[in-house]
Design a protein around this motif. Structure first.
Motif, PDB file in Angstrom:
ATOM      1  N   GLN A 191       0.833  -1.203   0.000  1.00 36.92           N
ATOM      2  CA  GLN A 191       0.000   0.000   0.000  1.00 36.92           C
ATOM      3  C   GLN A 191       0.868   1.253   0.000  1.00 36.92           C
ATOM      4  N   ALA A 192       0.305   2.364  -0.570  1.00 34.23           N
ATOM      5  CA  ALA A 192       1.018   3.648  -0.507  1.00 34.23           C
ATOM      6  C   ALA A 192      -0.008   4.726  -0.204  1.00 34.23           C
ATOM      7  N   PHE A 193       0.271   5.557   0.774  1.00 30.89           N
ATOM      8  CA  PHE A 193      -0.619   6.685   1.091  1.00 30.89           C
ATOM      9  C   PHE A 193      -0.184   7.852   0.222  1.00 30.89           C
ATOM     10  N   VAL A 194      -1.112   8.458  -0.503  1.00 26.43           N
ATOM     11  CA  VAL A 194      -0.745   9.553  -1.412  1.00 26.43           C
ATOM     12  C   VAL A 194      -1.235  10.882  -0.854  1.00 26.43           C
ATOM     13  N   ARG A 195      -0.349  11.829  -0.644  1.00 26.37           N
ATOM     14  CA  ARG A 195      -0.718  13.179  -0.220  1.00 26.37           C
ATOM     15  C   ARG A 195      -0.425  14.094  -1.396  1.00 26.37           C
ATOM     16  N   ALA A 196      -1.464  14.709  -1.937  1.00 27.53           N
ATOM     17  CA  ALA A 196      -1.280  15.539  -3.135  1.00 27.53           C
ATOM     18  C   ALA A 196      -2.355  16.603  -3.163  1.00 27.53           C
ATOM     19  N   PRO A 197      -2.179  17.681  -3.970  1.00 22.51           N
ATOM     20  CA  PRO A 197      -3.213  18.717  -4.067  1.00 22.51           C
ATOM     21  C   PRO A 197      -4.543  18.095  -4.504  1.00 22.51           C
ATOM     22  N   ILE A 198      -5.639  18.707  -4.018  1.00 26.38           N
ATOM     23  CA  ILE A 198      -6.970  18.139  -4.270  1.00 26.38           C
ATOM     24  C   ILE A 198      -7.274  18.035  -5.766  1.00 26.38           C
ATOM     25  N   ASP A 199      -6.756  18.968  -6.534  1.00 29.76           N
ATOM     26  CA  ASP A 199      -6.993  18.956  -7.981  1.00 29.76           C
ATOM     27  C   ASP A 199      -6.408  17.687  -8.608  1.00 29.76           C
ATOM     28  N   VAL A 200      -5.176  17.334  -8.158  1.00 34.08           N
ATOM     29  CA  VAL A 200      -4.530  16.128  -8.695  1.00 34.08           C
ATOM     30  C   VAL A 200      -5.333  14.884  -8.300  1.00 34.08           C
ATOM     31  N   ILE A 201      -5.713  14.863  -7.003  1.00 35.05           N
ATOM     32  CA  ILE A 201      -6.492  13.718  -6.517  1.00 35.05           C
ATOM     33  C   ILE A 201      -7.820  13.618  -7.282  1.00 35.05           C
ATOM     34  N   ASN A 202      -8.487  14.782  -7.515  1.00 36.84           N
ATOM     35  CA  ASN A 202      -9.765  14.780  -8.238  1.00 36.84           C
ATOM     36  C   ASN A 202      -9.596  14.274  -9.667  1.00 36.84           C
ATOM     37  N   ARG A 203      -8.525  14.725 -10.317  1.00 36.92           N
ATOM     38  CA  ARG A 203      -8.274  14.266 -11.700  1.00 36.92           C
ATOM     39  C   ARG A 203      -8.048  12.761 -11.723  1.00 36.92           C
ATOM     40  N   PHE A 204      -7.326  12.273 -10.705  1.00 34.19           N
ATOM     41  CA  PHE A 204      -7.036  10.843 -10.631  1.00 34.19           C
ATOM     42  C   PHE A 204      -8.330  10.034 -10.411  1.00 34.19           C
ATOM     43  N   LYS A 205      -9.159  10.554  -9.471  1.00 34.03           N
ATOM     44  CA  LYS A 205     -10.415   9.860  -9.188  1.00 34.03           C
ATOM     45  C   LYS A 205     -11.351   9.883 -10.398  1.00 34.03           C
ATOM     46  N   THR A 206     -11.375  11.048 -11.096  1.00 37.24           N
ATOM     47  CA  THR A 206     -12.214  11.150 -12.291  1.00 37.24           C
ATOM     48  C   THR A 206     -11.777  10.130 -13.334  1.00 37.24           C
ATOM     49  N   PHE A 207     -10.450   9.994 -13.479  1.00 41.36           N
ATOM     50  CA  PHE A 207      -9.922   9.002 -14.428  1.00 41.36           C
ATOM     51  C   PHE A 207     -10.393   7.591 -14.036  1.00 41.36           C
ATOM     52  N   CYS A 208     -10.321   7.303 -12.721  1.00 42.29           N
ATOM     53  CA  CYS A 208     -10.757   5.983 -12.234  1.00 42.29           C
ATOM     54  C   CYS A 208     -12.252   5.785 -12.478  1.00 42.29           C
ATOM     55  N   ASN A 209     -13.053   6.819 -12.192  1.00 43.11           N
ATOM     56  CA  ASN A 209     -14.508   6.710 -12.402  1.00 43.11           C
ATOM     57  C   ASN A 209     -14.830   6.472 -13.873  1.00 43.11           C
ATOM     58  N   THR A 224     -12.920   5.245 -16.270  1.00 42.82           N
ATOM     59  CA  THR A 224     -12.433   3.980 -16.844  1.00 42.82           C
ATOM     60  C   THR A 224     -12.920   2.764 -16.069  1.00 42.82           C
ATOM     61  N   GLY A 225     -13.409   2.981 -14.847  1.00 41.45           N
ATOM     62  CA  GLY A 225     -13.862   1.858 -14.032  1.00 41.45           C
ATOM     63  C   GLY A 225     -12.706   1.111 -13.385  1.00 41.45           C
ATOM     64  N   MET A 226     -11.506   1.703 -13.453  1.00 44.71           N
ATOM     65  CA  MET A 226     -10.341   1.018 -12.872  1.00 44.71           C
ATOM     66  C   MET A 226     -10.259   1.272 -11.376  1.00 44.71           C
ATOM     67  N   SER A 227      -9.613   0.353 -10.678  1.00 43.78           N
ATOM     68  CA  SER A 227      -9.322   0.581  -9.272  1.00 43.78           C
ATOM     69  C   SER A 227      -8.124   1.534  -9.215  1.00 43.78           C
ATOM     70  N   TYR A 228      -7.809   2.102  -8.016  1.00 42.00           N
ATOM     71  CA  TYR A 228      -6.678   3.017  -7.907  1.00 42.00           C
ATOM     72  C   TYR A 228      -5.386   2.322  -8.357  1.00 42.00           C
ATOM     73  N   GLY A 229      -5.256   1.077  -7.944  1.00 42.30           N
ATOM     74  CA  GLY A 229      -4.045   0.315  -8.285  1.00 42.30           C
ATOM     75  C   GLY A 229      -3.914   0.115  -9.789  1.00 42.30           C
ATOM     76  N   GLU A 230      -5.025  -0.255 -10.410  1.00 40.46           N
ATOM     77  CA  GLU A 230      -5.015  -0.484 -11.858  1.00 40.46           C
ATOM     78  C   GLU A 230      -4.731   0.815 -12.597  1.00 40.46           C
ATOM     79  N   ALA A 231      -5.347   1.922 -12.085  1.00 45.91           N
ATOM     80  CA  ALA A 231      -5.174   3.220 -12.752  1.00 45.91           C
ATOM     81  C   ALA A 231      -3.722   3.689 -12.658  1.00 45.91           C
ATOM     82  N   LEU A 232      -3.120   3.478 -11.503  1.00 48.16           N
ATOM     83  CA  LEU A 232      -1.720   3.880 -11.331  1.00 48.16           C
ATOM     84  C   LEU A 232      -0.831   3.109 -12.312  1.00 48.16           C
TER      85      LEU A 232
END
Lengths: 227, 102
Positions: B65-83, B85-93
């Motif tokens: 596991q890795a805890f990610v601390r990043a600006p909310i914009d980056v986290i939002n973009r990452f989550k949007t990408f996951c939503n 594509t339907g990928m999990s965080y691990g798959e998206a990374l």
């Protein structure tokens, strides 16, 4: 050619008895007959496990998913295919009715049977609306008393049906021990011991009359289709 | 039953000769769900038990596991990408690093 199913969402309405009676009479007359036993209680499968000499094949593996292919497969192999359906308002019932040449709706002369028979009629009508062609069905009484001992309630149900223009078979399967004995002994009516069971000849006559009426109906339907 | 002396020629068999097996139907001409809408309207439901299939994941290697601390914009973009594509965080990374040729 004909695929005939017996449907009534009420359990114990006489589906298996009516169907097995007609199927065995046809097989006795030399027809090739197959039965799809789609009732989870498997009454026909149990009957087949007995020592009857009739060459009736029974399939017990019907599901919602395979009923279409099963009907089409057997209908291309046998002269007559019967489907014994479960006594519930299931989707399997509707999938079988829509592919049958004739749906028999058996009922004993009781209010509960009649109510559920009306649901089966409703399903046939809804299905007709969906596929845009006529689906043939007939209500058929069983476990009734022969005239002149017809009960008032039976007469009333019958009259109501005729008044509504519903097709009702003239021949009733009467209440006779021999029909029970078919399942008990796992034999056809013709194979039952006439000394051990009461009224076998009368039951055979009754059964042959019903089968002959069903055959005539099927012939009329087939002529109508050809015309 | 009275004894049959054999005078009658009537063998009481029904004439079934006019009926023969159907010609086989192609599955295309017979839709699988034919009649199901009518069944729904008439109150005829599916009664078959639907079996629950357990999802089996067999990783080729142990997970970490890795805890990610990043600006909310980056986290939002990452989550949007996951939503999207339907990928999990691990798959998206994994996918994003593959695209970045890392």
């Amino acid at each position: 050619m004909p695929v005939i199913c017996a449907a009534n969402p009420k359990g114990g309405a006489g589906k298996s008895t009516t169907l097995l009676t007609i199927a065995t009479c046809l097989a006795q007359s030399g027809a090739s007959v197959m039965i799809i036993d789609a009732d989870p209680n498997r009454p026909i499968t149990d009957w087949r496990s007995g020592s009857t000499a009739l060459p009736i094949k029974v399939r017990s593996d019907a599901t919602e998913a395979n009923i279409r292919d099963l009907i089409n497969e057997l209908a291309s192999q046998a002269q007559f295919v019967f489907i014994d359906l479960e006594g519930t308002a299931s989707r399997l019932t509707s999938r079988a009715i829509i592919r049958s040449d004739l749906t028999l709706i058996p009922l004993a002369g009781s209010a509960l049977d009649a109510q559920q028979a009306a649901r089966a009629v409703g399903l046939v009508r809804e299905s007709e609306a969906d596929i845009g062609r006529k689906l043939n069905f007939a209500l058929c009484f069983n476990r009734t008393s022969p005239p002149p001992f017809v009960r008032k309630i039976e007469r009333e149900i019958s009259q109501q049906m005729r008044k509504s223009g519903l097709p009702v078979l003239v021949t009733h399967l009467h209440r006779r021990e021999a029909y029970n004995a078919m399942f008990m002994e796992r034999l056809s009516l013709h194979e039952l011991s006439q000394t051990a069971i009461n009224g076998v000849p009368a039951a055979i006559e009754n059964a042959m009359q019903l089968t002959s009426e069903v055959l005539e109906l099927l012939q009329t339907l087939s002529d109508e289709r050809a015309a | 039953m009275s004894r049959d002396f054999g005078f009658s020629k009537d063998d009481k068999r029904l004439d079934v000769s006019k009926f023969s097996p159907r010609e086989s139907v192609a599955p295309k001409e017979d839709a699988d769900d034919l009649g199901d809408r009518a069944a729904d309207r008439a109150g005829f439901k599916s009664r078959e038990v639907v079996e629950r299939v357990a999802r089996v994941r067999k990783p080729s290697q142990p997970f970490d596991q890795a805890f990610v601390r990043a600006p909310i914009d980056v986290i939002n973009r990452f989550k949007t990408f996951c939503n999207d594509t339907g990928m999990s965080y691990g798959e998206a990374l994994d996918e994003l690093m593959r695209r970045a040729k890392l």
